[in-house]
Scaffold this motif. Structure first.
Motif, short mmCIF file in Angstrom:
data_model
loop_
_atom_site.label_atom_id
_atom_site.label_comp_id
_atom_site.label_asym_id
_atom_site.label_seq_id
_atom_site.Cartn_x
_atom_site.Cartn_y
_atom_site.Cartn_z
N VAL A 1 0.82 -1.22 0.00
CA VAL A 1 0.00 0.00 0.00
C VAL A 1 0.86 1.27 0.00
N GLY A 2 0.68 2.09 -1.03
CA GLY A 2 1.29 3.42 -1.03
C GLY A 2 0.44 4.36 -0.21
N ILE A 3 1.02 4.93 0.84
CA ILE A 3 0.23 5.77 1.76
C ILE A 3 0.31 7.25 1.41
N GLY A 4 0.97 7.59 0.30
CA GLY A 4 1.06 8.99 -0.08
C GLY A 4 2.10 9.74 0.73
N PRO A 5 2.03 11.06 0.75
CA PRO A 5 3.06 11.87 1.38
C PRO A 5 3.05 11.85 2.91
N GLY A 6 1.95 11.50 3.53
CA GLY A 6 1.97 11.48 5.00
C GLY A 6 0.64 11.72 5.65
N ASN A 7 -0.05 12.79 5.24
CA ASN A 7 -1.34 13.09 5.84
C ASN A 7 -2.39 12.05 5.46
N TYR A 8 -3.24 11.71 6.42
CA TYR A 8 -4.31 10.75 6.17
C TYR A 8 -5.20 11.23 5.01
N GLU A 9 -5.45 12.54 4.95
CA GLU A 9 -6.33 13.09 3.92
C GLU A 9 -5.76 12.93 2.52
N GLU A 10 -4.48 12.67 2.40
CA GLU A 10 -3.85 12.54 1.09
C GLU A 10 -3.65 11.09 0.68
N MET A 11 -4.15 10.16 1.48
CA MET A 11 -4.17 8.77 1.07
C MET A 11 -5.34 8.56 0.12
N THR A 12 -5.21 7.61 -0.80
CA THR A 12 -6.33 7.30 -1.69
C THR A 12 -7.37 6.49 -0.92
N LEU A 13 -8.61 6.54 -1.39
CA LEU A 13 -9.66 5.73 -0.76
C LEU A 13 -9.33 4.25 -0.84
N ARG A 14 -8.75 3.84 -1.94
CA ARG A 14 -8.38 2.43 -2.09
C ARG A 14 -7.34 2.03 -1.05
#
Length: 261
Positions: free
Chosen positions: A22-35
């Motif tokens: 799972v790629g969690i994005g840059p760090g913030n929860y809001e910037e994670m994808t729904l998937r």
């Protein structure tokens, strides 16, 4: 412990629980994808590098977390596979995207030793995209992403890629620009780029993307050569058309804008 079987099958074979990368994005929860969020919600166990686990821990308090330090990537992957093979839906988390300098490739390579465990790669927002959005639109046209870390790639090869990208007039995104042991690597990279790029080329840096302390700065390529960065900074080097518009770094795509002079 009893194994928890799932009604998943591939080629007629029943498999144990799944391993998600799972790629969690840059760090913030809001910037994670729904998937990505749904995959982590599905899992019982979340495995990752200590720093990345700390980013998601408070958002998934009911999960079991397992960590390994830096430079233990293979051990971390085998740990994740062992959890999935034991009947637990498991997530291996990566900063940014799981397939861009993440763990996706390593997991798939090691996966040949765990044929009973199905793997699903879950993409995330890599730093080239999230950092680019902070700066403006530096990657609107063709671009290259190059890591300056020579842990797995010889510097001569990195330098050759830098020069090729500069010569081809790509916008360039640099990952891992420097560290305590590689304090002058960004300077060396700039020297390679300056063989084919103007000193006035628009550049930018973004530190701590999507996290506390996020900071962006704009430079010329000549100025960038003197900048000190760290592993939490992503560097952007524009192409020959890149410009600053109202404080943002913009690489034109070539659209004909009505009224443009």
């Amino acid at each position: 412990m009893a194994l928890r079987w799932h009604s998943r099958n591939r080629n007629g074979v029943l498999y144990l629980s799944k391993l998600y990368v799972v790629g969690i994005g840059p760090g913030n929860y809001e910037e994670m994808t729904l998937r990505a969020v749904r995959a982590l919600e599905q899992c019982q166990v979340i495995v990752g590098y200590t720093v990345y686990v700390d980013l998601v821990k408070r958002h998934f308090p009911d999960k079991e977390f397992l960590t390994t330090p830096m430079r233990q990537e293979v051990e971390r992957c085998r740990l994740a596979f062992s959890q999935a093979a034991a009947g637990k839906d498991t997530a291996m988390i990566c900063s940014g995207d799981s397939g861009v300098y993440g763990m996706g490739g390593v997991i798939l390579e090691i996966g040949v030793d765990y044929p009973q465990v199905p793997v699903e790669i879950v993409p995330g927002v890599t730093a080239a995209l999230s950092g680019g959005a902070v700066l403006g639109a530096p990657l609107m046209h063709d671009f290259a992403v190059i890591s300056l870390s020579d842990l797995m790639t010889p510097w001569a090869q990195i330098e050759a890629r830098l020069e090729a990208a500069a010569k081809a007039d790509f916008s360039i995104c640099l990952y891992n620009p420097s560290s305590k042991k590689r304090g002058d690597y960004l300077q060396k990279a700039c020297e390679a780029l300056l063989k084919y790029r103007s000193e006035d080329t628009v550049c930018g840096t973004v530190s701590n993307i999507g996290r506390e302390g996020e900071c962006r700065k704009l430079y010329t390529l000549k100025e960038l050569k003197q900048v000190q960065t760290d592993m939490f900074t992503t560097v952007f080097v524009g192409n020959s058309e890149t410009k600053i518009i109202n404080g943002d770094m913009v690489t034109p795509r070539g659209y004909q804008i009505e009224g443009k002079k």
